[in-house]
Scaffold this motif. Structure first.
Motif, mmCIF file in Angstrom:
data_model
loop_
_atom_site.group_PDB
_atom_site.id
_atom_site.type_symbol
_atom_site.label_atom_id
_atom_site.label_comp_id
_atom_site.label_asym_id
_atom_site.label_seq_id
_atom_site.Cartn_x
_atom_site.Cartn_y
_atom_site.Cartn_z
ATOM 1 N N TYR A 45 -9.163 -1.521 -1.433
ATOM 2 C CA TYR A 45 -9.089 -0.487 -0.399
ATOM 3 C C TYR A 45 -10.245 0.440 -0.629
ATOM 4 O O TYR A 45 -10.543 0.790 -1.752
ATOM 5 C CB TYR A 45 -7.758 0.259 -0.489
ATOM 6 C CG TYR A 45 -7.855 1.672 0.016
ATOM 7 C CD1 TYR A 45 -7.859 1.918 1.373
ATOM 8 C CD2 TYR A 45 -7.991 2.739 -0.844
ATOM 9 C CE1 TYR A 45 -7.984 3.215 1.859
ATOM 10 C CE2 TYR A 45 -8.114 4.027 -0.370
ATOM 11 C CZ TYR A 45 -8.109 4.260 0.968
ATOM 12 O OH TYR A 45 -8.235 5.529 1.435
ATOM 13 N N LEU B 123 0.820 -1.214 0.000
ATOM 14 C CA LEU B 123 0.000 0.000 0.000
ATOM 15 C C LEU B 123 0.853 1.263 0.000
ATOM 16 O O LEU B 123 0.478 2.268 -0.585
ATOM 17 C CB LEU B 123 -0.938 0.018 1.207
ATOM 18 C CG LEU B 123 -2.237 -0.750 1.042
ATOM 19 C CD1 LEU B 123 -3.056 -0.685 2.313
ATOM 20 C CD2 LEU B 123 -3.047 -0.229 -0.121
ATOM 21 N N GLU B 124 2.009 1.220 0.650
ATOM 22 C CA GLU B 124 2.860 2.408 0.693
ATOM 23 C C GLU B 124 3.362 2.803 -0.696
ATOM 24 O O GLU B 124 3.820 3.925 -0.888
ATOM 25 C CB GLU B 124 4.026 2.194 1.650
ATOM 26 C CG GLU B 124 4.966 1.083 1.208
ATOM 27 C CD GLU B 124 5.878 0.612 2.309
ATOM 28 O OE1 GLU B 124 7.091 0.811 2.162
ATOM 29 O OE2 GLU B 124 5.377 0.041 3.290
ATOM 30 N N SER C 229 -3.688 5.589 8.853
ATOM 31 C CA SER C 229 -2.509 5.383 8.010
ATOM 32 C C SER C 229 -2.581 6.116 6.682
ATOM 33 O O SER C 229 -1.673 6.017 5.867
ATOM 34 C CB SER C 229 -2.317 3.884 7.755
ATOM 35 O OG SER C 229 -2.073 3.219 8.970
ATOM 36 N N VAL C 230 -3.668 6.856 6.441
ATOM 37 C CA VAL C 230 -3.809 7.619 5.200
ATOM 38 C C VAL C 230 -2.965 8.886 5.304
ATOM 39 O O VAL C 230 -2.984 9.586 6.313
ATOM 40 C CB VAL C 230 -5.287 7.968 4.929
ATOM 41 C CG1 VAL C 230 -5.423 8.911 3.737
ATOM 42 C CG2 VAL C 230 -6.099 6.702 4.709
ATOM 43 N N ILE D 84 -7.859 1.286 8.316
ATOM 44 C CA ILE D 84 -6.532 1.891 8.126
ATOM 45 C C ILE D 84 -6.625 3.418 8.037
ATOM 46 O O ILE D 84 -5.746 4.072 7.490
ATOM 47 C CB ILE D 84 -5.819 1.310 6.887
ATOM 48 C CG1 ILE D 84 -6.652 1.534 5.616
ATOM 49 C CG2 ILE D 84 -5.504 -0.160 7.088
ATOM 50 C CD1 ILE D 84 -5.929 1.166 4.337
ATOM 51 N N LEU E 84 1.955 -1.067 6.437
ATOM 52 C CA LEU E 84 0.571 -1.546 6.366
ATOM 53 C C LEU E 84 0.521 -2.908 5.692
ATOM 54 O O LEU E 84 1.471 -3.354 5.067
ATOM 55 C CB LEU E 84 -0.275 -0.584 5.528
ATOM 56 C CG LEU E 84 -0.689 0.702 6.175
ATOM 57 C CD1 LEU E 84 -1.445 1.557 5.170
ATOM 58 C CD2 LEU E 84 -1.568 0.447 7.379
ATOM 59 N N PHE F 168 -0.345 6.147 1.742
ATOM 60 C CA PHE F 168 -0.442 5.339 2.945
ATOM 61 C C PHE F 168 0.912 5.248 3.625
ATOM 62 O O PHE F 168 1.947 5.175 2.966
ATOM 63 C CB PHE F 168 -0.929 3.923 2.599
ATOM 64 C CG PHE F 168 -2.199 3.926 1.800
ATOM 65 C CD1 PHE F 168 -3.422 3.996 2.433
ATOM 66 C CD2 PHE F 168 -2.162 3.904 0.417
ATOM 67 C CE1 PHE F 168 -4.594 4.021 1.700
ATOM 68 C CE2 PHE F 168 -3.326 3.926 -0.329
ATOM 69 C CZ PHE F 168 -4.545 3.989 0.312
ATOM 70 N N LYS F 169 0.908 5.220 4.952
ATOM 71 C CA LYS F 169 2.136 5.051 5.723
ATOM 72 C C LYS F 169 2.721 3.674 5.467
ATOM 73 O O LYS F 169 2.003 2.741 5.096
ATOM 74 C CB LYS F 169 1.854 5.216 7.217
ATOM 75 C CG LYS F 169 1.418 6.604 7.610
ATOM 76 C CD LYS F 169 1.103 6.667 9.085
ATOM 77 C CE LYS F 169 0.591 8.047 9.468
ATOM 78 N NZ LYS F 169 0.156 8.092 10.874
#
Length: 137
Positions: A137, A63-64, A101-102, A98, A128, A124-125
């Motif tokens: 997502y 995701l990052e 984490s955005v 999450i 994740l 995203f951080k």
């Protein structure tokens, strides 16, 4: 902020590749982007929408590494902020919240167009869960 619904573009970026399309193909990775506009007014000081990303490949995606760019026009030079009401991930672990984490950042375009002079990049951080094949997502 002036909004022209028919002229907005959302770009999806993986790593440093940036595109202005609703689907991205980078190497063997495919991500489908869907967007729903939740604001009906043609002119507003608030944008609203829902974004859904689906991994349509057989590869797992961190995701990052995903970024979504939302292009728009700013009428007044005010501080831009993003507020994420809820973000969730449906993947191999089932459903995960999450929201915290955005990430987001706002950038002025170096070459503005008639339809956009700014974008917000949503990401995203690190650390994740991954977006598994057919996960969203």
């Amino acid at each position: 902020m002036k909004r022209r619904n028919s002229l907005w573009a959302i770009g999806l970026a993986v790593a440093t590749t940036s595109l202005l399309t609703s689907q991205l193909v980078a190497a063997t990775t495919q991500v489908k982007l869907e967007y729903c506009n939740t604001m009906a007014s043609i002119s507003t000081n608030t944008m609203g929408g829902k974004i859904k990303l689906t991994n349509t490949s057989s590869e797992t995606i961190n995701l990052e590494d995903l970024k979504v760019r939302y292009y728009y026009t700013v009428d007044e030079p005010l501080t831009q902020t993003l507020w994420c009401d809820h973000a969730g991930l449906m993947g191999s672990k089932g459903y995960e919240t999450i929201t915290s984490s955005v990430t987001s950042k706002f950038e002025a375009l170096s070459s503005p167009t008639e339809n956009a002079d700014t974008y917000v990049e949503i990401g995203f951080k690190s650390g994740l869960s991954q977006l598994t094949p057919n996960g969203n997502y």
